[in-house]
Structure formats: structure tokens, C-alpha cells
Write a protein that holds these residues in place. Structure first.
Motif: not given
Length: 184
Positions: A14-29
Motif C-alpha cells: 500500500w505504501l508503494l502504491e501511494e508513492i507511485c500513484a499519489n506522491f509521484s503525481n504531485l508537483t515538486v513545490l
């Protein structure tokens, strides 16, 4: 694969999924702002105010979940396991976080690492020492803090209790012998 920032455990799916699907789509800012706010939330127990001009829609409820995930899993856990910032950066990038996000996480972690470690240290529950006041073949009286406890049991139960305590202490001694010394 085992990761230092997770205490040499595998990454939960579930953490891997959050990293790939959620956090990766956020802008750097936005990711940087989440990291800073998450560190403040973990250390002080509340979110620090962010100027509206720099806030990129970060006050939504969905981002609160991100604050908790980043704070607990990407900042507090590595601090508790004394993970170097470089390892944290490499490992989260290996899990799918963009390199720019990994650098932002590393910067935030470097800034707040000591405070996060102290927070982890202080969050460990510590029971007060118990002092044996009196014993008999079927009971004992002990004091823990300001409370006094009378424990009574059959002689068979008392014998088993004593054996269990002795075995536990022996196992703890054996375990401590396998730990690296503090001098290393």
C-alpha cells in the motif's frame, strides 16, 4: 527487497502504491510543502501555517492523508531507524518517487532529523520500575510508582511464574549478547 528507512523490512504494497500513484503525481513545490508541513505535524503535533501565496491547494482533506503518510512513514520511521538521509533519498527513488521529490524529502529530513529522532525516542512507552516489597510461597507485594499491588496465586502457579520470569531474563541476556556494543 529490504529498505533501511523501514528498519530493514520490505516496503508494504500500500505504501508503494501511494508513492507511485499519489506522491509521484504531485508537483515538486507541492511535495516540498507537504514534507515541511508533515515534519512540523510529527514534531509539534499540529500543522504549521503556510502563506496562501505559496500554498498550492494543499489544504484539502485529501492532502491531510498525505501529511500523515509522509510524516509517519517517510520521516519518523527513518529517524527512528537512524537512516542516513542519503539512504532515504536513494530508497524512495528506487520505490518510484521522482528524483526531484527524493531530493526534497532528503532536504526536509536533514533539517528535522534530530527533532524527529527525539520525537521517536520520547514516544516510546516506559513503565515505571516495580519494587518487590514482600514475598511468600504463594504471594508477593510490589510497588510501581505510587501504586501497591498484592499478587496471590497457588504454589504451582507461583513456581511456573518464577520459571517464566527466569526464562525471560535468560532469553534477554542471550539477546543482548548478540547486539553490537555501544562503542562501535
Amino acid at each position: 527487497m529490504k529498505y533501511h528507512f523501514l528498519g530493514d523490512m520490505e516496503c508494504p504494497s500500500w505504501l508503494l502504491e501511494e508513492i507511485c500513484a499519489n506522491f509521484s503525481n504531485l508537483t515538486v513545490l507541492k511535495f516540498r510543502e507537504l514534507c515541511q508541513r508533515a515534519s512540523h505535524l510529527m514534531i509539534y503535533g499540529h500543522d504549521k501555517p503556510i502563506l496562501a501565496s505559496t500554498s498550492e491547494g494543499i489544504n484539502s482533506i485529501s492532502h491531510h492523508k498525505n501529511l500523515i503518510l509522509i510524516g509517519r512513514w517517510l520521516l519518523l520511521k527513518p529517524a527512528g531507524y537512524e537512516c542516513p538521509a542519503e539512504d532515504l533519498e536513494k530508497e524512495v527513488v528506487q520505490l518510484g518517487l521522482p528524483p526531484e521529490h527524493g531530493r526534497q524529502l532528503k532536504k526536509t529530513y536533514d533539517i528535522y532529523k534530530n527533532d524527529l529522532r527525539e520525537k521517536v525516542r520520547n514516544s516510546v512507552h516506559k513503565e515505571p520500575h516495580a519494587t518487590i516489597l514482600a514475598t511468600s510461597p504463594t504471594s508477593f507485594k510490589m510497588q510501581s510508582g505510587s501504586q501497591i499491588f498484592d499478587v496471590s496465586m497457588s504454589s504451582t502457579m507461583m513456581s511456573q511464574f518464577r520459571n517464566d520470569i527466569e526464562n525471560s531474563l535468560s532469553n534477554l541476556r542471550d539477546f543482548t549478547d548478540t547486539l553490537p556494543s555501544a562503542e562501535n
